[in-house]
Design a protein around this motif. Structure first.
Motif, mmCIF file in Angstrom:
data_model
loop_
_atom_site.group_PDB
_atom_site.id
_atom_site.type_symbol
_atom_site.label_atom_id
_atom_site.label_comp_id
_atom_site.label_asym_id
_atom_site.label_seq_id
_atom_site.Cartn_x
_atom_site.Cartn_y
_atom_site.Cartn_z
ATOM 1 N N ALA A 194 10.748 22.047 46.221
ATOM 2 C CA ALA A 194 11.280 22.300 47.565
ATOM 3 C C ALA A 194 12.607 23.032 47.474
ATOM 4 C CB ALA A 194 11.429 20.977 48.318
ATOM 5 N N THR A 195 12.562 24.267 46.970
ATOM 6 C CA THR A 195 13.803 25.022 46.774
ATOM 7 C C THR A 195 13.769 26.366 47.504
ATOM 8 O OG1 THR A 195 12.900 25.933 44.715
ATOM 9 C CG2 THR A 195 14.296 23.985 44.509
ATOM 10 N N GLY A 196 13.633 26.291 48.810
ATOM 11 C CA GLY A 196 13.669 27.519 49.610
ATOM 12 C C GLY A 196 12.289 28.120 49.820
ATOM 13 N N TYR A 197 12.238 29.251 50.536
ATOM 14 C CA TYR A 197 10.972 29.851 50.961
ATOM 15 C C TYR A 197 10.028 30.031 49.779
ATOM 16 C CZ TYR A 197 14.630 31.368 54.221
ATOM 17 O OH TYR A 197 15.729 31.424 55.036
ATOM 18 N N ASP A 198 8.779 29.669 49.998
ATOM 19 C CA ASP A 198 7.780 29.734 48.938
ATOM 20 C C ASP A 198 7.158 31.134 48.930
ATOM 21 O OD1 ASP A 198 5.722 29.330 47.139
ATOM 22 O OD2 ASP A 198 5.483 27.231 47.730
ATOM 23 N N LEU A 199 7.758 32.035 48.160
ATOM 24 C CA LEU A 199 7.298 33.425 48.142
ATOM 25 C C LEU A 199 5.887 33.545 47.569
ATOM 26 C CD1 LEU A 199 10.524 35.286 46.958
ATOM 27 C CD2 LEU A 199 9.797 34.717 49.277
#
Lengths: 472, 472
Positions: A194-199
């Motif tokens: 869960a470390t920012g937008y999942d590109l």
């Protein structure tokens, strides 16, 4: 002079590509340009400038940097089994083929995960999984030639989605080269991150318009055991929905497919398989489940009997062996191939399951009213709302006349999709063929965000330009 | 004069907010500012300007438009159970609370799907599912107060991820208001929809930095039946990994949790539950599966016996009733609460399961070498590589001294996470607390893309600014 300049420029470009991948891994002969310049969509004339075959992520990156410097458009190319012209090079692009990047790189048993290059074939991955005592559950007709990179770029679905989901559900990590030429390692195989937008999820289904997928970490699953296949005959379409609800309440289904009597007749005409039971019915369902114990099997029989009593089912057969199961599956899987000779006009659409009966009735009425001589073959993955609509060409119409009329029908079909908040492309992507119709599923505002995201990853519009949408 | 101007500006803003949501739905009293200005993270002093309670997507849109016009920063607020300060208003922001948007809007049985407003509580959704004979499988300690919108914004995980995945797996559609003020209906509940970039997945886990999630379409699942819980005692950490592999090869596990003897001692000290078996072992595993038939139960017992024979397991107990199952679960679920009195320094991290033993050994060695008086309580969702690292404060250290030392440990922990290609936040998000460490999991290039995407959706940096990353 102008033509000569272009040729010289082209020559220079090809030499530069050869410097990156090696002399023998750039093809420019007419046959290769034709083969690697197109996919299964036959509406476009391939017109690639060259085909380049990189062997590593770094070579792909070098190609993208060259393309940015020289403003060369690139088209990613996997197994070329696409049905929306997402991998067609029709405008002088350089095709980047992943045929050489076909290795399984690493297997981690505790994580039940495999790391592969993008050019690994779907069937090769399925086979590798089986050899590890595991299972890769995304399966469809083109598994023998489609590549995992292409599956991911189109978020391929297939026949087991009701239980296992789309390709998206199995991608734990991606290595990509963006349109700007950055190598990104997205999510690195983790189940939880869960470390920012999942590109990663942005690249899945992007049809290669944001960058190239070069490697992937894929989750595997335990193998299914004791699969049973049931084929049921039903009197009308609404019964299908009742039967779906009844079975789903009691069993974990791994497939719930439907087809019409007309579809079955096409398959039977091939002479390879027999009618599942003597009496014809307007519709058929094929469903599959794991008979993990006799209790599960008994439960299935109870539901079947209840459906018979309710009048939703008129006939039924259950597989007693793997061979029987395979043969029953052919009733559904051979449809595409056996209707091919009727030059069908195909559409791959989806709506919520709740809306399927009304949607099908609407489409039937529209076609009936405007083209009473058109026959519709309906089949598809009704357990997830995905319908394959195939209109067969009447013998008295030329191919061109038929397709012209179908373009008109198309508009009505997509308006009906929009009415039911559905999708103009359930699992085949947008590419070039559905591009004019994107607005029936995605709003004007949404499309503007898609275009802005494209510009973030590919500011020079180098990677697969003109697919999904045009940049204004 | 300056202060007076600000006050006037503030007053005008509050009046405008009242015009949108109604006079009584804007709060500015000190108690409210404190309550709605923070989450479970206690390191930040809440300093909100106002709390606004919209009742609809359109009201949220009006608030966002006002915020853009007047350059007011907004913070989305759900159940405020976050552990990374993702929903804390520490810099004079206006908090947008979803407490009034708490309705279940629609249930579609055939699609097994429910449409809810963002403020519906996780527990409320779980209960609604049960009333329909179905199941919402995302579950964790804060289910009673967390809201579904917050779950989606942080892609919440919990105790059943090994079988059911993260929140992401259950979101079929989202209605959002972007930072620019556009209302988007993303994916509209479809199982299959291949029409360009899936923006839904971009908003999931974005911690409210791209826009507000106002409604969601959520997939439900059949209820699990006959759940059995096993608690096993093992001699060392490596045995846990063998036992995981052994059970996973034969059973569909719905949980595989671990905890240390020290964790167990903390739970036992509460006096609410008993030791699972008389002899203590260094580590314990709790696993859960559906005993769908006696054959499945026998298979579990066979694996258990094989693990005993191999020396991986020294003791074991299996639940014989729902009450016993619940009590065994408490051994694991009560850990967080019972260690709270030791003022633990918490970290929520993940690595590939394959790397877990080496990772834990590294961290233990680092802490042992630098702070021999620190006790580590390890527990977590080891079936998906997610570890909760809790360092207990020694009695002789003040809170401030302890946290200062932990900040130093932190750096070593994150360097070790990076060494194993892991995540600095498995399921708690980044918010403000993990923001300085984002670079240990995401590369510089990746973070630049995250920032560029933020600017596409929220060009004025209005929505939850300063969370996940800062804009440069």
């Amino acid at each position: 002079m102008g033509a000569r300049t272009v040729l010289t420029k082209n020559q220079t470009m090809i030499e530069k590509l050869q410097t990156i991948v090696g002399e023998t891994h750039v093809k420019t002969d007419a046959d290769s340009l034709k083969i690697w310049g197109c996919d299964w969509t036959k509406h476009y004339t391939p017109a690639a400038s060259a085909i380049v075959f990189p062997a590593s992520t770094e070579e792909v990156q070098a190609i993208v940097k060259l393309a940015n410097a020289e403003k060369i458009a690139l088209v990613p190319s996997g197994g070329r089994t696409g049905l929306s012209a997402g991998a067609v090079a029709a405008h002088g692009e350089v095709v980047v083929s992943f045929d050489r990047m076909n290795k399984v790189l690493e297997f981690l048993p505790l994580d039940q995960m495999v790391r592969v290059q993008a050019g690994v074939l779907t069937g090769q991955l399925q086979q590798f999984a089986i050899e590890q005592g595991l299972y890769y559950p995304v399966d469809f007709a083109s598994a023998g030639s489609s590549q995992i990179g292409g599956n991911i770029a189109t978020n391929a679905g297939g026949i087991k989605v009701i239980r296992y989901g789309m390709t998206r559900a199995w991608v734990l990590g991606l290595t990509v080269v963006t349109g700007k030429g950055d190598i990104l390692h997205l999510n690195k195989g983790m189940a939880k991150n869960a470390t920012g937008y999942d590109l990663r999820h942005l690249f899945i289904g992007a049809e290669g318009t944001l960058g190239f997928i070069t490697e992937a970490e894929i989750k595997l699953e335990r193998q299914p055991r004791d699969l049973r296949v049931l084929v049921l005959g039903m009197p009308d379409f609404n019964s299908i929905m009742h039967v779906l609800a009844a079975f789903q309440a009691r069993l974990d289904l791994s497939a719930f497919e439907f087809f019409s009597e007309l579809a079955l007749q096409c398959v039977l005409a091939s002479g390879n398989v027999a009618r599942p039971f003597p009496d014809a019915t307007p519709f058929y369902v094929l469903l599959e489940f794991e008979a993990l114990s006799t209790a599960v099997e008994e439960q299935a029989m109870q539901v079947f009997e209840a459906c018979m009593e309710a009048g939703w089912v008129q006939n039924g057969v259950i597989s007693q062996s793997e061979t029987q199961a395979r043969n029953l599956w052919r009733l559904r899987e051979d449809i595409s191939e056996t209707i091919a000779k009727f030059t069908p006009y195909k559409n791959d659409i989806s709506v919520l399951i709740t809306h399927v009966p009304a949607f099908i009735a609407d489409i039937d009425a529209i076609v009936q009213a405007n083209y009473p001589d058109f026959n519709i073959v309906w089949f598809g993955h009704i357990g997830d709302g995905n319908l394959h609509l195939n209109i067969l060409k009447p013998a008295n119409l030329s191919k061109d006349e038929f397709f012209d009329k179908c373009q008109v029908v198309n508009k009505s079909v997509f308006e009906t999709v929009q009415k039911y908040n559905g999708s103009i492309s359930a699992e085949h992507g947008v590419g070039m063929t559905k591009k004019p119709y994107l607005g029936y599923t995605r709003s004007k505002e949404e499309i503007a965000y898609l275009q802005a995201i494209k510009q973030v990853f590919d500011p020079n519009n180098i990677i697969n330009p003109g697919k999904i949408f045009d940049l204004t």
